[in-house]
Design an enzyme around this catalytic site. Structure first.
Site, PDB file in Angstrom:
ATOM      1  N   GLU A   1      -6.166  -5.833   3.957  1.00 24.74           N
ATOM      2  CA  GLU A   1      -6.189  -7.078   3.187  1.00 24.74           C
ATOM      3  C   GLU A   1      -7.356  -7.086   2.218  1.00 24.74           C
TER       4      GLU A   1
ATOM      5  N   THR B   1       0.829  -1.216   0.000  1.00 28.22           N
ATOM      6  CA  THR B   1       0.000   0.000   0.000  1.00 28.22           C
ATOM      7  C   THR B   1       0.858   1.258   0.000  1.00 28.22           C
TER       8      THR B   1
ATOM      9  N   GLY C   1       2.969  -2.982   8.527  1.00 30.73           N
ATOM     10  CA  GLY C   1       3.149  -3.249   9.959  1.00 30.73           C
ATOM     11  C   GLY C   1       4.590  -3.605  10.267  1.00 30.73           C
TER      12      GLY C   1
HETATM   13  C1  LIG Z   1      -4.082  -9.516  12.299  1.00 26.31           C
HETATM   14  C2  LIG Z   1      -4.724 -10.754  11.749  1.00 26.31           C
HETATM   15  C3  LIG Z   1      -4.123 -11.961  12.336  1.00 26.31           C
HETATM   16  C4  LIG Z   1      -3.987 -13.115  11.645  1.00 26.31           C
HETATM   17  C5  LIG Z   1      -4.188 -13.213  10.202  1.00 26.31           C
HETATM   18  C6  LIG Z   1      -2.923 -13.697   9.526  1.00 26.31           C
HETATM   19  C7  LIG Z   1      -2.059 -12.881   9.016  1.00 26.31           C
HETATM   20  C8  LIG Z   1      -2.290 -11.428   9.067  1.00 26.31           C
HETATM   21  C9  LIG Z   1      -1.113 -10.690   8.573  1.00 26.31           C
HETATM   22  C10 LIG Z   1      -1.202  -9.414   8.222  1.00 26.31           C
HETATM   23  C11 LIG Z   1      -2.456  -8.631   8.315  1.00 26.31           C
HETATM   24  C12 LIG Z   1      -2.129  -7.229   8.705  1.00 26.31           C
HETATM   25  C13 LIG Z   1      -2.126  -6.212   7.843  1.00 26.31           C
HETATM   26  C14 LIG Z   1      -2.762  -6.267   6.499  1.00 26.31           C
HETATM   27  C15 LIG Z   1      -1.756  -6.134   5.375  1.00 26.31           C
HETATM   28  C16 LIG Z   1      -2.337  -5.540   4.127  1.00 26.31           C
HETATM   29  O1  LIG Z   1      -3.351  -4.901   4.123  1.00 26.31           O
HETATM   30  S1  LIG Z   1      -1.445  -5.916   2.707  1.00 26.31           S
HETATM   31  C17 LIG Z   1      -2.260  -4.995   1.443  1.00 26.31           C
HETATM   32  C18 LIG Z   1      -3.615  -5.582   1.105  1.00 26.31           C
HETATM   33  N1  LIG Z   1      -4.134  -4.944  -0.073  1.00 26.31           N
HETATM   34  C19 LIG Z   1      -5.178  -5.423  -0.747  1.00 26.31           C
HETATM   35  O2  LIG Z   1      -5.836  -6.380  -0.373  1.00 26.31           O
HETATM   36  C20 LIG Z   1      -5.492  -4.694  -2.026  1.00 26.31           C
HETATM   37  C21 LIG Z   1      -6.847  -5.097  -2.596  1.00 26.31           C
HETATM   38  N2  LIG Z   1      -6.850  -4.963  -4.045  1.00 26.31           N
HETATM   39  C22 LIG Z   1      -6.756  -6.082  -4.849  1.00 26.31           C
HETATM   40  O3  LIG Z   1      -6.669  -7.213  -4.424  1.00 26.31           O
HETATM   41  C23 LIG Z   1      -6.810  -5.819  -6.340  1.00 26.31           C
HETATM   42  O4  LIG Z   1      -6.407  -4.488  -6.619  1.00 26.31           O
HETATM   43  C24 LIG Z   1      -8.226  -6.055  -6.918  1.00 26.31           C
HETATM   44  C25 LIG Z   1      -8.523  -7.506  -6.837  1.00 26.31           C
HETATM   45  C26 LIG Z   1      -9.251  -5.244  -6.163  1.00 26.31           C
HETATM   46  C27 LIG Z   1      -8.262  -5.587  -8.363  1.00 26.31           C
HETATM   47  O5  LIG Z   1      -7.108  -6.092  -8.958  1.00 26.31           O
HETATM   48  P1  LIG Z   1      -6.940  -5.934 -10.534  1.00 26.31           P
HETATM   49  O6  LIG Z   1      -5.563  -6.337 -10.906  1.00 26.31           O
HETATM   50  O7  LIG Z   1      -7.400  -4.575 -10.928  1.00 26.31           O
HETATM   51  O8  LIG Z   1      -7.895  -7.047 -11.087  1.00 26.31           O
HETATM   52  P2  LIG Z   1      -9.316  -6.917 -11.759  1.00 26.31           P
HETATM   53  O9  LIG Z   1      -9.175  -6.137 -13.043  1.00 26.31           O
HETATM   54  O10 LIG Z   1     -10.327  -6.448 -10.765  1.00 26.31           O
HETATM   55  O11 LIG Z   1      -9.583  -8.464 -12.089  1.00 26.31           O
HETATM   56  C28 LIG Z   1      -8.785  -9.096 -13.097  1.00 26.31           C
HETATM   57  C29 LIG Z   1      -8.932 -10.600 -12.924  1.00 26.31           C
HETATM   58  O12 LIG Z   1      -8.082 -11.024 -11.859  1.00 26.31           O
HETATM   59  C30 LIG Z   1      -8.813 -11.781 -10.918  1.00 26.31           C
HETATM   60  N3  LIG Z   1      -8.216 -11.592  -9.615  1.00 26.31           N
HETATM   61  C31 LIG Z   1      -8.072 -10.428  -8.951  1.00 26.31           C
HETATM   62  N4  LIG Z   1      -7.464 -10.649  -7.757  1.00 26.31           N
HETATM   63  C32 LIG Z   1      -7.219 -11.983  -7.690  1.00 26.31           C
HETATM   64  C33 LIG Z   1      -6.598 -12.819  -6.713  1.00 26.31           C
HETATM   65  N5  LIG Z   1      -6.151 -12.327  -5.534  1.00 26.31           N
HETATM   66  N6  LIG Z   1      -6.499 -14.142  -6.991  1.00 26.31           N
HETATM   67  C34 LIG Z   1      -6.989 -14.626  -8.163  1.00 26.31           C
HETATM   68  N7  LIG Z   1      -7.594 -13.891  -9.126  1.00 26.31           N
HETATM   69  C35 LIG Z   1      -7.689 -12.571  -8.876  1.00 26.31           C
HETATM   70  C36 LIG Z   1     -10.209 -11.223 -11.011  1.00 26.31           C
HETATM   71  O13 LIG Z   1     -11.137 -12.129 -10.494  1.00 26.31           O
HETATM   72  C37 LIG Z   1     -10.343 -11.035 -12.508  1.00 26.31           C
HETATM   73  O14 LIG Z   1     -10.589 -12.281 -13.090  1.00 26.31           O
HETATM   74  P3  LIG Z   1     -11.545 -12.353 -14.378  1.00 26.31           P
HETATM   75  O15 LIG Z   1     -11.524 -13.811 -14.755  1.00 26.31           O
HETATM   76  O16 LIG Z   1     -12.887 -11.876 -13.924  1.00 26.31           O
HETATM   77  O17 LIG Z   1     -10.932 -11.427 -15.403  1.00 26.31           O
HETATM   78  C1  FAD Z   2      -4.582  -1.479  10.495  1.00 27.67           C
HETATM   79  C2  FAD Z   2      -4.092  -1.547   9.077  1.00 27.67           C
HETATM   80  C3  FAD Z   2      -2.944  -2.271   8.776  1.00 27.67           C
HETATM   81  C4  FAD Z   2      -2.471  -2.309   7.467  1.00 27.67           C
HETATM   82  N1  FAD Z   2      -1.309  -2.995   7.202  1.00 27.67           N
HETATM   83  C5  FAD Z   2      -0.829  -2.992   5.935  1.00 27.67           C
HETATM   84  C6  FAD Z   2       0.396  -3.656   5.640  1.00 27.67           C
HETATM   85  O1  FAD Z   2       1.023  -4.237   6.526  1.00 27.67           O
HETATM   86  N2  FAD Z   2       0.864  -3.628   4.359  1.00 27.67           N
HETATM   87  C7  FAD Z   2       0.178  -2.994   3.344  1.00 27.67           C
HETATM   88  O2  FAD Z   2       0.646  -3.013   2.203  1.00 27.67           O
HETATM   89  N3  FAD Z   2      -1.006  -2.356   3.589  1.00 27.67           N
HETATM   90  C8  FAD Z   2      -1.515  -2.352   4.854  1.00 27.67           C
HETATM   91  N4  FAD Z   2      -2.699  -1.708   5.126  1.00 27.67           N
HETATM   92  C9  FAD Z   2      -3.364  -0.945   4.051  1.00 27.67           C
HETATM   93  C10 FAD Z   2      -4.629  -1.637   3.566  1.00 27.67           C
HETATM   94  O3  FAD Z   2      -4.307  -2.791   2.846  1.00 27.67           O
HETATM   95  C11 FAD Z   2      -5.439  -0.660   2.715  1.00 27.67           C
HETATM   96  O4  FAD Z   2      -5.843   0.404   3.540  1.00 27.67           O
HETATM   97  C12 FAD Z   2      -6.658  -1.343   2.118  1.00 27.67           C
HETATM   98  O5  FAD Z   2      -6.253  -2.209   1.086  1.00 27.67           O
HETATM   99  C13 FAD Z   2      -7.684  -0.329   1.575  1.00 27.67           C
HETATM  100  O6  FAD Z   2      -7.106   0.459   0.560  1.00 27.67           O
HETATM  101  P1  FAD Z   2      -7.171   2.061   0.667  1.00 27.67           P
HETATM  102  O7  FAD Z   2      -6.708   2.444   2.002  1.00 27.67           O
HETATM  103  O8  FAD Z   2      -6.492   2.590  -0.554  1.00 27.67           O
HETATM  104  O9  FAD Z   2      -8.708   2.422   0.584  1.00 27.67           O
HETATM  105  P2  FAD Z   2      -9.490   2.918  -0.738  1.00 27.67           P
HETATM  106  O10 FAD Z   2      -9.552   1.801  -1.719  1.00 27.67           O
HETATM  107  O11 FAD Z   2      -8.971   4.225  -1.154  1.00 27.67           O
HETATM  108  O12 FAD Z   2     -10.959   3.043  -0.083  1.00 27.67           O
HETATM  109  C14 FAD Z   2     -11.591   4.294   0.086  1.00 27.67           C
HETATM  110  C15 FAD Z   2     -13.051   4.129  -0.344  1.00 27.67           C
HETATM  111  O13 FAD Z   2     -13.076   3.924  -1.756  1.00 27.67           O
HETATM  112  C16 FAD Z   2     -13.889   2.792  -2.059  1.00 27.67           C
HETATM  113  N5  FAD Z   2     -13.425   2.150  -3.295  1.00 27.67           N
HETATM  114  C17 FAD Z   2     -12.152   1.942  -3.685  1.00 27.67           C
HETATM  115  N6  FAD Z   2     -12.111   1.305  -4.865  1.00 27.67           N
HETATM  116  C18 FAD Z   2     -13.402   1.088  -5.232  1.00 27.67           C
HETATM  117  C19 FAD Z   2     -14.038   0.473  -6.360  1.00 27.67           C
HETATM  118  N7  FAD Z   2     -13.317  -0.074  -7.361  1.00 27.67           N
HETATM  119  N8  FAD Z   2     -15.383   0.439  -6.378  1.00 27.67           N
HETATM  120  C20 FAD Z   2     -16.117   0.960  -5.387  1.00 27.67           C
HETATM  121  N9  FAD Z   2     -15.581   1.572  -4.279  1.00 27.67           N
HETATM  122  C21 FAD Z   2     -14.240   1.626  -4.231  1.00 27.67           C
HETATM  123  C22 FAD Z   2     -13.707   1.877  -0.862  1.00 27.67           C
HETATM  124  O14 FAD Z   2     -14.794   0.946  -0.765  1.00 27.67           O
HETATM  125  C23 FAD Z   2     -13.723   2.893   0.280  1.00 27.67           C
HETATM  126  O15 FAD Z   2     -15.061   3.180   0.630  1.00 27.67           O
HETATM  127  C24 FAD Z   2      -3.179  -1.634   6.428  1.00 27.67           C
HETATM  128  C25 FAD Z   2      -4.339  -0.912   6.736  1.00 27.67           C
HETATM  129  C26 FAD Z   2      -4.805  -0.871   8.048  1.00 27.67           C
HETATM  130  C27 FAD Z   2      -6.055  -0.091   8.357  1.00 27.67           C
END
Ligand SMILES: CC/C=C\C/C=C\C/C=C\C/C=C\CCC(=O)SCCNC(=O)CCNC(=O)[C@H](O)C(C)(C)COP(=O)(O)OP(=O)(O)OC[C@H]1O[C@@H](n2cnc3c(N)ncnc32)[C@H](O)[C@@H]1OP(=O)(O)O
Ligand code: FAD
Length: 596
Positions: A362, A79, A118
């Site tokens: 996530e 992120t 984190g």
């Molecule tokens: C604390 C908890 C304790 C225990 C738990 C254990 C461990 C915890 C450890 C850490 C937790 C703490 C912190 C969190 C860390 C983070 O937050 S890391 C960052 C997380 N970020 C995200 O999750 C970002 C979300 N965004 C996305 O995943 C993608 O941007 C999207 C999927 C929204 C869109 O991606 P695009 O590339 O634009 O794809 P699309 O155009 O929408 O779709 C294209 C096709 O790809 C398929 N697809 C998309 N994602 C996946 C996937 N993950 N796997 C497989 N396929 C995927 C999608 O379905 C489309 O397929 P089509 O056939 O329809 O074309």
């Molecule tokens: C406690 C915490 C720990 C984290 N730890 C990590 C980490 O270790 N590593 C890491 O990489 N990231 C980490 N993150 C970041 C986290 O993965 C992102 O905050 C999360 O993926 C959401 O993305 P964003 O913040 O850009 O929100 P945005 O996507 O900007 O969301 C803002 C608003 O826009 C809307 N929106 C966005 N896209 C669309 C769409 N296509 N259609 C409709 N609505 C949409 C959302 O629903 C939301 O209402 C952490 C976040 C938190 C809160």
């Protein structure tokens, strides 16, 4: 504070390491050390899994032993300030320089700074960085790189690295989430994690994986893990709230009677017993999802990625719904404890702040449900073309002839009712998209105009999956139990179905033959079931078997000494060290004397 947290974190990690246990146990034991989160969570929760999921065997041989022995401490920096959801929009770049066989990492502008990872703020010395890979002038999209950011001896940031902590948050305040910027920072070619894509020495890009989204694999793993984690989190909260509700006596419904336990109020049972059921539902569903996940991994090891789309759809909606339900129900547990539920010493605020974060990280709730909806609409269209449906969508067949499902208020009948709602809502979305296209919209706009309905359809699909899995797994797992245990667990799974049927009467009226009389019957059955569960309520939460050290709650301790513990904690507050605060002499007294 930070020093104490790191010490506790290492005691936890090294202690478990000595026992040779795996990271899931680590997460569970870490609960005994932290009300919120360990600064090492990302190391074991994402850094290690990414090395396993994204590195070649040779790269794993180099990095995994260092990570498992804590010779390096990592995190996962994907992120950025400007992008979290839209991974393809990430701005950090990694440009290959064939003359030195290195990648040059750049943070082009402020919004490109990595933000949130984190442990990044002060703890980690390595991280996984997702950056846009450029080679020979072509951008190949976001790829994972392993990057050392601090000197392992001095812990000083390396030249070209700007890193720090992002500051206080609603929760997670022991996770030292950080920011990270690169100024022409060079890393060896071999630091590109090359399981799914490679860059040769001369800069040629070689795509290895058949499926374009395997780079997103760690997120799928964590989403699967989070469903289990939410079950655990909710179980803790409802243990606290039910035990407190058994101790707390309040009001006098009958003039000549003593104050009753608040747990005897039907409204209190309505707040809390769904929390017990939901913890069970999510635990059983998470185990089912984990087995699905490992099955897909096995297929992929054989080069078959056909089952990956369904796993992505399932993990997306189950992560979204489990985290949303848990956040809402933990807050409901807090509401059920009155003022004392608002005390930090109750541990309900920390549990809530932890759970509500999972609704966002996530993968944001809305975004992930739309990912599931994308799969549902594609499946409906494939059904129209006569193609086979995946197992979790078999229920769509029943909607093919468009006939309304006749309402049946047996548990199995209610599960079928939720199938009908999901099928009906998906069909309504397909109809809406087609209507907009027929009115001249392109597909993308027609999709956007239907997204509110699509989120609802994905939630309905997820609810149908949870209801079916919860019911089936309860029947399977209690087959050999005593009649008493079987009866109580059957009551909990039936309560879940009745609760959600009453929550979704609008949908059931729309997509089944449910009548007003049926709703009255559902309400009466639900209320009668609350009374049946009441005698076992404390036993049911005791069965979650949390030690007091893990609950960390003045309200939820096993001995029920709530008021004594609340007072003990109050007296520890720094403000109580002196009878008169020095602020009286500095400010209040001068003010009273008109001298301010
Ligand atoms: C604390 C908890 C304790 C225990 C738990 C254990 C461990 C915890 C450890 C850490 C937790 C703490 C912190 C969190 C860390 C983070 O937050 S890391 C960052 C997380 N970020 C995200 O999750 C970002 C979300 N965004 C996305 O995943 C993608 O941007 C999207 C999927 C929204 C869109 O991606 P695009 O590339 O634009 O794809 P699309 O155009 O929408 O779709 C294209 C096709 O790809 C398929 N697809 C998309 N994602 C996946 C996937 N993950 N796997 C497989 N396929 C995927 C999608 O379905 C489309 O397929 P089509 O056939 O329809 O074309
Ligand atoms: C406690 C915490 C720990 C984290 N730890 C990590 C980490 O270790 N590593 C890491 O990489 N990231 C980490 N993150 C970041 C986290 O993965 C992102 O905050 C999360 O993926 C959401 O993305 P964003 O913040 O850009 O929100 P945005 O996507 O900007 O969301 C803002 C608003 O826009 C809307 N929106 C966005 N896209 C669309 C769409 N296509 N259609 C409709 N609505 C949409 C959302 O629903 C939301 O209402 C952490 C976040 C938190 C809160």
């Amino acid at each position: 504070m930070y020093g104490q947290i790191v010490r506790d974190g290492l005691v936890n990690v090294t202690g478990i390491e000595d026992l040779g246990l795996t990271s899931p146990v680590l997460q569970r034991t870490s609960d005994a050390f932290f009300k919120e989160i360990s600064p090492f969570l990302l190391h074991f929760g994402m850094f290690v899994p990414t090395i396993i999921g994204q590195c070649t065997p040779e790269q794993q041989a180099k990095w995994l032993p260092l990570a498992m022995d804590l010779k390096i401490i990592g995190t996962y920096a994907q992120t950025e300030l400007g992008h979290g959801t839209f991974i393809r929009g990430l701005e950090t770049t990694a440009t290959y320089d064939a003359s030195t066989e290195q990648f040059i990492l750049k943070t082009p502008k402020l919004s490109s700074y990595k933000w949130w990872a984190g442990g990044l703020g002060k703890t980690a010395n390595h991280c996984i960085v997702l950056a846009q890979l450029y080679t020979k002038g072509v951008c190949h999209g976001p790829h994972p790189f392993i990057v050392q950011i601090r000197d392992t001896e001095t812990h000083m940031p390396l030249p070209g690295i700007k890193v720090g902590e992002i500051g206080p948050k609603l929760g997670f305040n022991t996770a030292d989430n950080g920011f990270l910027g690169f100024e022409d920072f060079r890393i060896p070619r071999e630091n590109l994690m090359m399981k799914n894509a490679q860059v040769t020495k001369d800069g040629t890009y070689v795509k290895v994986a058949r499926h374009g989204k395997l780079t997103y694999g760690t997120m799928v793993f964590v989403r699967v893990m989070l469903v289990s984690d939410m079950a655990y989190c909710l179980a803790k909260a409802v243990t606290i709230a039910v035990r407190y509700s058994a101790v707390r006596r309040q009001s006098q419904p009958k003039p000549d009677q003593p104050e009753p336990q608040v747990l005897d109020y039907l409204t209190q049972q309505h707040k809390l017993f769904i929390c017990i059921s939901t913890a069970h539902a999510m635990k059983l569903t998470s185990t089912w999802l984990w087995n699905t996940f490992t099955g897909v991994l096995a297929d992929m090891r054989d080069g078959n990625t056909d089952t990956l789309p369904e796993l992505h759809a399932l993990s997306s909606c189950l992560k979204a719904i489990s985290t949303s339900d848990t956040s809402a129900l933990i807050e409901q547990c807090r509401f059920a404890c009155g003022g004392h539920g608002y005390m930090y010493s109750s541990n309900l605020p920390a549990l809530y702040s932890f759970a509500t974060a999972t609704r966002t990280y996530e993968g944001d709730y809305t975004v992930l449900l739309l990912q599931t909806a994308r799969f549902l609409v594609k499946s409906w269209e494939q059904m129209d073309e006569g193609k086979p449906l995946t197992p979790t969508l078999a229920y769509l067949e029943q909607s093919r002839n468009g006939s309304q499902v006749s309402w049946d208020d047996s548990p199995e009948g209610i599960v079928r009712g939720f199938d009908a709602v999901a099928a009906g809502r998906i069909g309504a979305c397909v109809k809406s998209i087609r209507k907009h296209i027929n009115n001249g919209m392109d597909y993308e706009d027609a999709w956007q105009m239907t997204t509110v309905q699509l989120v609802g359809a994905a939630e309905a699909h997820c609810r149908a999956v949870i209801c079916r899995v919860y019911r089936d797994e309860t029947a399977r797992l209690t087959a050999g139990c005593s009649p008493g245990v079987k009866a109580v667990l059957d009551q909990l799974s039936t309560l879940y179905l009745l609760y959600w049927a009453l929550e979704r009467t609008g949908d059931l009226l729309r997509f089944s033959s449910l009548s007003e009389r049926d709703i009255e019957n559902l309400q009466a059955r639900y209320e009668a079931l609350l009374l049946k569960i009441r005698p076992n309520a404390v036993g049911l939460v005791d069965a979650f078997d949390f030690r007091d050290e893990v609950l960390m709650s003045t309200l939820g301790s096993y001995d029920g000494r709530v008021y004594e513990r609340l007072m003990e904690e109050a007296l520890k507050t720094p403000l109580n060290r002196e009878p008169v605060s020095d602020s009286f002499h500095k400010y209040i007294k001068p003010m009273m004397q008109g001298k301010l």
